[in-house]
Design a protein around this motif. Structure first.
Motif, PDB file in Angstrom:
ATOM      1  N   MET A  36      40.132   5.849  21.809  1.00  0.00           N
ATOM      2  CA  MET A  36      39.569   5.393  23.085  1.00  0.00           C
ATOM      3  C   MET A  36      38.070   5.137  22.968  1.00  0.00           C
ATOM      4  SD  MET A  36      41.717   7.421  25.951  1.00  0.00           S
ATOM      5  CE  MET A  36      41.030   6.458  27.278  1.00  0.00           C
ATOM      6  N   THR A  40      36.370   1.364  23.577  1.00  0.00           N
ATOM      7  CA  THR A  40      35.278   1.015  24.498  1.00  0.00           C
ATOM      8  C   THR A  40      34.132   0.341  23.748  1.00  0.00           C
ATOM      9  OG1 THR A  40      34.986   3.420  24.513  1.00  0.00           O
ATOM     10  CG2 THR A  40      35.348   2.376  26.605  1.00  0.00           C
ATOM     11  N   ARG A  76      42.743   8.649  30.284  1.00  0.00           N
ATOM     12  CA  ARG A  76      41.646   8.051  31.065  1.00  0.00           C
ATOM     13  C   ARG A  76      41.584   8.636  32.470  1.00  0.00           C
ATOM     14  NH1 ARG A  76      43.185   3.160  30.466  1.00  0.00           N
ATOM     15  NH2 ARG A  76      42.159   2.885  28.470  1.00  0.00           N
TER      16      ARG A  76
END
Length: 80
Positions: A36, A40, A76
């Protein structure tokens, strides 16, 4: 059955967060959180990352694409 009883039944069933696949495999949870961060940085979406993890991680080989995408969403949203 009222809402309180239903809530207790839900917690006791396999649908509970306590039975989550990633909680049973903490090494995969680390892989997901690391992915993750990379996602990003490089603006990669969940679908591409999920396909990559399904191809590279042996424990995810038999998981569906939408299931792995849901794992990203769960992390998330702070559910794991």
């Amino acid at each position: 059955m009222g809402l309180k009883e239903y809530n207790q039944h839900y917690k006791d069933s396999n649908k509970s967060n306590n039975q989550h696949f990633l909680k049973q495999h903490p090494e995969l949870l680390k892989v997901f959180t690391g992915s993750m961060k990379e996602m990003t940085e490089h603006n990669i979406n969940d679908t591409v990352a999920a396909r990559y993890l399904i191809e590279t991680e042996p424990l995810l080989k038999n998981k569906a694409l939408n299931t792995v995408r849901k794992y990203f969403k769960d992390i998330r949203d702070g559910l794991l």
